[in-house]
Design a protein around this motif. Sequence first.
Motif, PDB file in Angstrom:
ATOM      1  N   GLU A 765       0.840  -1.186   0.000  1.00 36.39           N
ATOM      2  CA  GLU A 765       0.000   0.000   0.000  1.00 36.39           C
ATOM      3  C   GLU A 765       0.877   1.238   0.000  1.00 36.39           C
ATOM      4  O   GLU A 765       2.104   1.162   0.057  1.00 36.39           O
ATOM      5  CB  GLU A 765      -0.921  -0.016   1.238  1.00 36.39           C
ATOM      6  N   ARG A 766       0.257   2.373  -0.013  1.00 32.29           N
ATOM      7  CA  ARG A 766       0.994   3.631  -0.037  1.00 32.29           C
ATOM      8  C   ARG A 766       1.859   3.771   1.213  1.00 32.29           C
ATOM      9  O   ARG A 766       1.405   3.546   2.324  1.00 32.29           O
ATOM     10  CB  ARG A 766       0.007   4.784  -0.110  1.00 32.29           C
ATOM     11  N   ILE A 767       3.123   4.093   1.000  1.00 34.56           N
ATOM     12  CA  ILE A 767       4.073   4.225   2.101  1.00 34.56           C
ATOM     13  C   ILE A 767       3.970   5.636   2.682  1.00 34.56           C
ATOM     14  O   ILE A 767       4.189   6.620   1.985  1.00 34.56           O
ATOM     15  CB  ILE A 767       5.518   3.968   1.618  1.00 34.56           C
ATOM     16  N   LYS A 768       3.648   5.718   3.966  1.00 35.34           N
ATOM     17  CA  LYS A 768       3.452   7.025   4.575  1.00 35.34           C
ATOM     18  C   LYS A 768       4.528   7.355   5.609  1.00 35.34           C
ATOM     19  O   LYS A 768       4.559   8.457   6.131  1.00 35.34           O
ATOM     20  CB  LYS A 768       2.069   7.077   5.253  1.00 35.34           C
ATOM     21  N   ILE A 769       5.379   6.383   5.925  1.00 35.25           N
ATOM     22  CA  ILE A 769       6.389   6.613   6.954  1.00 35.25           C
ATOM     23  C   ILE A 769       7.678   7.070   6.282  1.00 35.25           C
ATOM     24  O   ILE A 769       8.324   6.305   5.576  1.00 35.25           O
ATOM     25  CB  ILE A 769       6.653   5.319   7.756  1.00 35.25           C
ATOM     26  N   PRO A 770       8.099   8.330   6.472  1.00 37.81           N
ATOM     27  CA  PRO A 770       9.295   8.850   5.780  1.00 37.81           C
ATOM     28  C   PRO A 770      10.553   8.035   6.033  1.00 37.81           C
ATOM     29  O   PRO A 770      11.387   7.901   5.147  1.00 37.81           O
ATOM     30  CB  PRO A 770       9.418  10.272   6.341  1.00 37.81           C
ATOM     31  N   ILE A 771      10.715   7.487   7.262  1.00 39.21           N
ATOM     32  CA  ILE A 771      11.946   6.747   7.556  1.00 39.21           C
ATOM     33  C   ILE A 771      12.026   5.446   6.760  1.00 39.21           C
ATOM     34  O   ILE A 771      13.079   4.808   6.707  1.00 39.21           O
ATOM     35  CB  ILE A 771      12.078   6.443   9.068  1.00 39.21           C
ATOM     36  N   ILE A 772      10.895   5.056   6.130  1.00 37.96           N
ATOM     37  CA  ILE A 772      10.905   3.892   5.245  1.00 37.96           C
ATOM     38  C   ILE A 772      10.828   4.315   3.785  1.00 37.96           C
ATOM     39  O   ILE A 772      11.572   3.816   2.937  1.00 37.96           O
ATOM     40  CB  ILE A 772       9.733   2.937   5.584  1.00 37.96           C
ATOM     41  N   SER A 773       9.946   5.265   3.490  1.00 39.50           N
ATOM     42  CA  SER A 773       9.728   5.655   2.096  1.00 39.50           C
ATOM     43  C   SER A 773      10.938   6.353   1.485  1.00 39.50           C
ATOM     44  O   SER A 773      11.271   6.119   0.324  1.00 39.50           O
ATOM     45  CB  SER A 773       8.497   6.561   1.992  1.00 39.50           C
ATOM     46  N   GLN A 774      11.610   7.209   2.273  1.00 42.34           N
ATOM     47  CA  GLN A 774      12.760   7.939   1.717  1.00 42.34           C
ATOM     48  C   GLN A 774      13.935   7.006   1.406  1.00 42.34           C
ATOM     49  O   GLN A 774      14.492   7.052   0.310  1.00 42.34           O
ATOM     50  CB  GLN A 774      13.198   9.061   2.675  1.00 42.34           C
ATOM     51  N   PRO A 775      14.343   6.129   2.341  1.00 40.06           N
ATOM     52  CA  PRO A 775      15.411   5.170   1.995  1.00 40.06           C
ATOM     53  C   PRO A 775      15.023   4.259   0.833  1.00 40.06           C
ATOM     54  O   PRO A 775      15.858   3.934  -0.016  1.00 40.06           O
ATOM     55  CB  PRO A 775      15.600   4.363   3.287  1.00 40.06           C
ATOM     56  N   PHE A 776      13.741   3.837   0.794  1.00 40.95           N
ATOM     57  CA  PHE A 776      13.302   2.959  -0.284  1.00 40.95           C
ATOM     58  C   PHE A 776      13.464   3.646  -1.641  1.00 40.95           C
ATOM     59  O   PHE A 776      14.024   3.062  -2.577  1.00 40.95           O
ATOM     60  CB  PHE A 776      11.840   2.549  -0.083  1.00 40.95           C
ATOM     61  N   TYR A 777      12.976   4.879  -1.752  1.00 40.95           N
ATOM     62  CA  TYR A 777      13.060   5.568  -3.045  1.00 40.95           C
ATOM     63  C   TYR A 777      14.516   5.884  -3.401  1.00 40.95           C
ATOM     64  O   TYR A 777      14.911   5.789  -4.565  1.00 40.95           O
ATOM     65  CB  TYR A 777      12.237   6.859  -3.014  1.00 40.95           C
TER      66      TYR A 777
END
Length: 807
Positions: A765-777
Amino acid sequence: MENFFLASFVISVCIILYIFIGYPCLIFIIGSIKGLFRKDEKSDIEPTVTLIISAFNEGDCISEKLENSLSLDYTDEKFEIIVVSDASTDNTDSVVKGFVDRGVSLIRSEERLGKTAGLNLAVPQAKGEIIVFSDANAMYQKDAIRKLVRNFFNKRIGYVVGHAKYGDIDSSNASRSENNYWKYEIFLKKMESRVHSVVGGDGAIYAIRKELYEKLLITDINDFVNPLQIILKGFRGVFEPEAICWESPAGSFAKEFQRKVRIVNRSFTGLIRMKAAMNPFRTGLFSLQVVSHKLLRWFIPVFVAICLLSFIGTTTQNVKTFQCGFLLLSVFLLSSYVGYLFADYFKVWPMIYYPYFFVSANVALVIGLYKSFMGRVQTTWTTARNSEALKLPDRNWGRFFIHLSAIVLACINITIVCRFAGINFFLLKVLFLLTSFLIVYIYFGYPLVLLILSRFCRKPIELDDILPEINLLICAYNEEEVIEEKIKNSIALDYPNEKITIIIASDGSTDKTNQLVSAYESGRLILMAYPERSGKMAVINKTVPKLSGEIIIFSDANTMYKKNAMRKLVRNFSDPSVGAVSADVIIQNDATDFGQSESAYYRYERWIQEKESSFGSIIGADGGMYAIRRRLFVKPSSNIILDDFVVSMNVALNGSRLVYDRAAIGYEQSNISRKTEFLRKSRVIAGAVQSFLQNEGVPSIKNKGLFFCYFSHKFLRWLTPIFLILFFAVSVALYLLLDKTIYGYSVFLQLLFYLAAFCGIFLNERIKIPIISQPFYFCLVNAAALYGIYKGLCNKQPVMWQTFKRT
């Protein structure tokens, strides 16, 4: 333990040296001695001969093969030709039937059972005393049959192997490698023939006495197992160097790899079934030959692995004698890795692709043996020449293992060399500092430098509301989803109708794009429909010379402009120093699970462009919306992938400024998947690498400011994944060697960062947690960059662009 490693190393090295050097020397000596006392008897006899040609979907070459066979120098009444079709699905059978009136027979298997099953069917029907087996692509020299059969004058000769040669060996690195390896094999065949018997036949050209043919299992590889059966009956097999045929090599490392897996898989299974051939009390010297040439050769990967582990063990046990050996082996393996990366790049130093050929051949041995041990024996075959029919498996896991192995090997090599070279890890520490500095500089240092330059070296742009004549050029390929919306958006723009012409250049669209555009054609809107697809850059090159506007605005079909976007763009051209302008294209990506991270990345990029623009030129325009003065257009090569980068940078290289205007706004809807985003980003980097290699759009060091920005903003950024890999590898090496806190923290923080990115993979689903979404991208972008570098260097990125489904 030290003695164990030393013993393992010595034994494995001795076996490897024996296989490649010792065995050839041994049979050369024995053969030379035997040659003094025995000469193989040959005579120009003329027994009846049946030529059996195995075929599966050989429509491309079967006609040439039959013409070649019918032209051979042998008495027609004593020569029979049979084609065995293994349930071919192309035109092979119909072609063969066209030769029936010339004496050619067709035997067709109604279901696909494999080459061996076809031979079991054909041999009993053959009329010849001698059976010659051949592949459909093997073209014989005129006297090849006579040269083969003359050896059967000696009643103890049961089979004769001809001399297959490769043609077109300079067509690829794989072909050159295979040809050189084959020369070595031919030498062994000649020597083995003098000692006792040549080990195995050759599917392209070998002959046997018909009465010695014994029905084979469908899992048997006929040209290896059949000669073993003949040896066990007390006959010999010889090599005839003057019976020559020509065939094409596989042509690529991937196809050759598949072929070797199949051969080893079936040959090992056949040897185990015919294990009596390895009994010296039954076959004499031949047992030594088959064990040395085949069995030990197939297990070379085991000996190499033992050797490598022994090297590592001895070096960790402070046995410095083996440091150089480990280094040499590591260099060899890493050279093969480089060869793997550049396998299809023609102009590569041979010392790169020869190691790769050796390693890939040995990996094929491992896979072939594994399948054999697991009872998975391949019975059917597809010719490597038929590239469309050859379905190579998905090797993503294999690629990952190869890259990981290379990284691990490099880390071990660096660790051991530094430990025993007496340099106190100076190089490792320098590499640690250098990679960490570069990573920090790319993302934080360069923006800081830009901030300073924009304050103290500012060059304001003179803006004025001018209204030059403009051409809005929209390149489209299969854009039926958005083209009508784009047309309406373009017509509604706030710009005088008499001053704007909209040109839609369709690059061989096959959907309803042309039909939809035609409905809006008028004096203001022109459709240029090119019938054949040639790529975006080629379309631009063909279209721009037909334009007459002072300013050309380039646009993507899915970029929708804000109503005043045209006026905001062209106002920059009131400044004579400005030659091109890039707009602010906002990605509307709320529907994607990486939308917030992507938006943050683009805000960061726009900030950099704004600062670059304030004192000089930005590095590359946004293909969704940018404008240039028509007179400054420099025609790039038609194979250019990154058209917006090269076209806009050519303007800057001519001395004009390429600036950014954040008030000229466009919008792009993005509903794409992670995989699509990965492919898009990799395509951009592949295009960037291509432009660098072709030196198009690349500033020289003489363009000081422009070169500095290009080097810092683009070149180093493209190399970031390599710096990240090196930084992690060096951090691990230093922590293991020195056990210092700073390196431990470095490893810990990197692992934490990559763990967060890894967690992002499983959040569907849509990633809303920056500490996960930013490293992932961040990792997504850099993984795509690494893949793009590979595609760019190896010329694997197609010039044609793909329109991804947007809804």
